[in-house]
Motif scaffolding. Sequence first.
Motif, PDB file in Angstrom:
ATOM      1  N   PHE A 187       0.805  -1.220   0.000  1.00  0.00           N
ATOM      2  CA  PHE A 187       0.000   0.000   0.000  1.00  0.00           C
ATOM      3  C   PHE A 187       0.842   1.275   0.000  1.00  0.00           C
ATOM      4  O   PHE A 187       0.327   2.344  -0.267  1.00  0.00           O
ATOM      5  CB  PHE A 187      -0.971   0.015   1.186  1.00  0.00           C
ATOM      6  N   ARG A 188       2.117   1.171   0.291  1.00  0.00           N
ATOM      7  CA  ARG A 188       2.990   2.346   0.258  1.00  0.00           C
ATOM      8  C   ARG A 188       3.315   2.766  -1.175  1.00  0.00           C
ATOM      9  O   ARG A 188       3.648   3.900  -1.422  1.00  0.00           O
ATOM     10  CB  ARG A 188       4.307   2.060   0.978  1.00  0.00           C
ATOM     11  N   ARG A 189       3.222   1.834  -2.089  1.00  0.00           N
ATOM     12  CA  ARG A 189       3.657   2.079  -3.466  1.00  0.00           C
ATOM     13  C   ARG A 189       2.509   2.598  -4.336  1.00  0.00           C
ATOM     14  O   ARG A 189       1.375   2.158  -4.234  1.00  0.00           O
ATOM     15  CB  ARG A 189       4.224   0.784  -4.057  1.00  0.00           C
ATOM     16  N   THR A 190       2.847   3.538  -5.225  1.00  0.00           N
ATOM     17  CA  THR A 190       1.892   4.130  -6.160  1.00  0.00           C
ATOM     18  C   THR A 190       2.413   3.958  -7.575  1.00  0.00           C
ATOM     19  O   THR A 190       3.599   4.203  -7.829  1.00  0.00           O
ATOM     20  CB  THR A 190       1.716   5.639  -5.879  1.00  0.00           C
ATOM     21  N   ASP A 191       1.552   3.546  -8.478  1.00  0.00           N
ATOM     22  CA  ASP A 191       1.922   3.462  -9.898  1.00  0.00           C
ATOM     23  C   ASP A 191       1.814   4.875 -10.469  1.00  0.00           C
ATOM     24  O   ASP A 191       0.728   5.389 -10.698  1.00  0.00           O
ATOM     25  CB  ASP A 191       0.982   2.506 -10.638  1.00  0.00           C
ATOM     26  N   ASN A 192       2.964   5.508 -10.692  1.00  0.00           N
ATOM     27  CA  ASN A 192       2.991   6.899 -11.144  1.00  0.00           C
ATOM     28  C   ASN A 192       2.392   7.102 -12.527  1.00  0.00           C
ATOM     29  O   ASN A 192       1.981   8.206 -12.878  1.00  0.00           O
ATOM     30  CB  ASN A 192       4.418   7.448 -11.104  1.00  0.00           C
ATOM     31  N   GLU A 193       2.335   6.055 -13.326  1.00  0.00           N
ATOM     32  CA  GLU A 193       1.730   6.158 -14.656  1.00  0.00           C
ATOM     33  C   GLU A 193       0.201   6.259 -14.565  1.00  0.00           C
ATOM     34  O   GLU A 193      -0.433   6.911 -15.383  1.00  0.00           O
ATOM     35  CB  GLU A 193       2.115   4.962 -15.529  1.00  0.00           C
ATOM     36  N   LEU A 194      -0.372   5.616 -13.563  1.00  0.00           N
ATOM     37  CA  LEU A 194      -1.825   5.632 -13.386  1.00  0.00           C
ATOM     38  C   LEU A 194      -2.304   6.784 -12.504  1.00  0.00           C
ATOM     39  O   LEU A 194      -3.395   7.308 -12.700  1.00  0.00           O
ATOM     40  CB  LEU A 194      -2.301   4.315 -12.764  1.00  0.00           C
ATOM     41  N   CYS A 195      -1.488   7.187 -11.551  1.00  0.00           N
ATOM     42  CA  CYS A 195      -1.878   8.187 -10.557  1.00  0.00           C
ATOM     43  C   CYS A 195      -2.144   9.550 -11.193  1.00  0.00           C
ATOM     44  O   CYS A 195      -1.355  10.028 -12.010  1.00  0.00           O
ATOM     45  CB  CYS A 195      -0.770   8.314  -9.508  1.00  0.00           C
ATOM     46  N   ILE A 196      -3.258  10.168 -10.800  1.00  0.00           N
ATOM     47  CA  ILE A 196      -3.591  11.514 -11.281  1.00  0.00           C
ATOM     48  C   ILE A 196      -3.337  12.557 -10.181  1.00  0.00           C
ATOM     49  O   ILE A 196      -3.703  13.722 -10.328  1.00  0.00           O
ATOM     50  CB  ILE A 196      -5.052  11.598 -11.783  1.00  0.00           C
ATOM     51  N   ALA A 197      -2.739  12.162  -9.080  1.00  0.00           N
ATOM     52  CA  ALA A 197      -2.372  13.052  -7.969  1.00  0.00           C
ATOM     53  C   ALA A 197      -3.566  13.827  -7.425  1.00  0.00           C
ATOM     54  O   ALA A 197      -3.456  14.995  -7.082  1.00  0.00           O
ATOM     55  CB  ALA A 197      -1.246  14.004  -8.385  1.00  0.00           C
ATOM     56  N   CYS A 198      -4.703  13.165  -7.310  1.00  0.00           N
ATOM     57  CA  CYS A 198      -5.914  13.836  -6.830  1.00  0.00           C
ATOM     58  C   CYS A 198      -5.879  14.083  -5.325  1.00  0.00           C
ATOM     59  O   CYS A 198      -6.592  14.942  -4.821  1.00  0.00           O
ATOM     60  CB  CYS A 198      -7.156  13.035  -7.199  1.00  0.00           C
ATOM     61  N   GLY A 199      -5.075  13.328  -4.611  1.00  0.00           N
ATOM     62  CA  GLY A 199      -4.951  13.510  -3.176  1.00  0.00           C
ATOM     63  C   GLY A 199      -5.977  12.775  -2.352  1.00  0.00           C
ATOM     64  O   GLY A 199      -5.971  12.874  -1.123  1.00  0.00           O
ATOM     65  N   ALA A 200      -6.860  12.016  -2.974  1.00  0.00           N
ATOM     66  CA  ALA A 200      -7.898  11.298  -2.222  1.00  0.00           C
ATOM     67  C   ALA A 200      -7.276  10.322  -1.221  1.00  0.00           C
ATOM     68  O   ALA A 200      -7.754  10.201  -0.087  1.00  0.00           O
ATOM     69  CB  ALA A 200      -8.832  10.558  -3.174  1.00  0.00           C
ATOM     70  N   CYS A 201      -6.209   9.656  -1.632  1.00  0.00           N
ATOM     71  CA  CYS A 201      -5.562   8.688  -0.744  1.00  0.00           C
ATOM     72  C   CYS A 201      -4.957   9.371   0.483  1.00  0.00           C
ATOM     73  O   CYS A 201      -4.970   8.819   1.584  1.00  0.00           O
ATOM     74  CB  CYS A 201      -4.487   7.905  -1.500  1.00  0.00           C
ATOM     75  N   ILE A 202      -4.456  10.577   0.301  1.00  0.00           N
ATOM     76  CA  ILE A 202      -3.880  11.341   1.407  1.00  0.00           C
ATOM     77  C   ILE A 202      -4.981  11.700   2.398  1.00  0.00           C
ATOM     78  O   ILE A 202      -4.819  11.576   3.611  1.00  0.00           O
ATOM     79  CB  ILE A 202      -3.184  12.617   0.884  1.00  0.00           C
ATOM     80  N   LYS A 203      -6.098  12.134   1.870  1.00  0.00           N
ATOM     81  CA  LYS A 203      -7.216  12.592   2.697  1.00  0.00           C
ATOM     82  C   LYS A 203      -7.766  11.468   3.598  1.00  0.00           C
ATOM     83  O   LYS A 203      -8.165  11.736   4.728  1.00  0.00           O
ATOM     84  CB  LYS A 203      -8.319  13.114   1.767  1.00  0.00           C
ATOM     85  N   VAL A 204      -7.793  10.235   3.080  1.00  0.00           N
ATOM     86  CA  VAL A 204      -8.405   9.151   3.861  1.00  0.00           C
ATOM     87  C   VAL A 204      -7.423   8.384   4.741  1.00  0.00           C
ATOM     88  O   VAL A 204      -7.849   7.582   5.566  1.00  0.00           O
ATOM     89  CB  VAL A 204      -9.161   8.133   2.964  1.00  0.00           C
TER      90      VAL A 204
END
Length: 165
Positions: free
Chosen positions: A109-126
């Motif tokens: 869960f620490r890892r993010t696929d940078n090609e797919l991520c749109i940096a919306c910040g939803a994951c940070i918020k929750v």
Amino acid sequence: MKDILTEQGFYVIAAGAFIAEHSVFPSVASGRPDDKDKAAMKAFAVKCCQLLSVRSLKNYKEISLPGTQGYDGFSYEGVPFKPNGDNKCVACGACRRVCPQNAISEENFRRTDNELCIACGACIKVCPVGARNYHCEAYEEVKKDFEKMCSEYRVPELFYIEEAE
């Protein structure tokens, strides 16, 4: 947006630019929409209802909006930094469940696929423990400039069709 709606056969009678907490830099417009914003939204809705009750809009001019026409929506290349988790991560999976792009690894869960991520910040918020964030120097540098540039309190901007003269 007006261009897209018009192309789809809609007749745009109103538009509003309302303020909300920024998704990438949450210190910008923190606490927005506030009570003043909500009152503006309500007044906007009332005015829209009044305009919709007009039987014929043929005596109205096409709405005039500021900005550049012809925005294609595809030229934006996105935020150059993406959120990830740090060692505080408890692997609860809340970030993965809320991610609209499925960019967070199920195995880590620490890892993010940078090609797919749109940096919306939803994951940070929750994230219940504050493990997910933009953990990089570039973010902190851009954040300072962005906060300076966008810290001034702004009021919603509202636009409506007007009767022809």
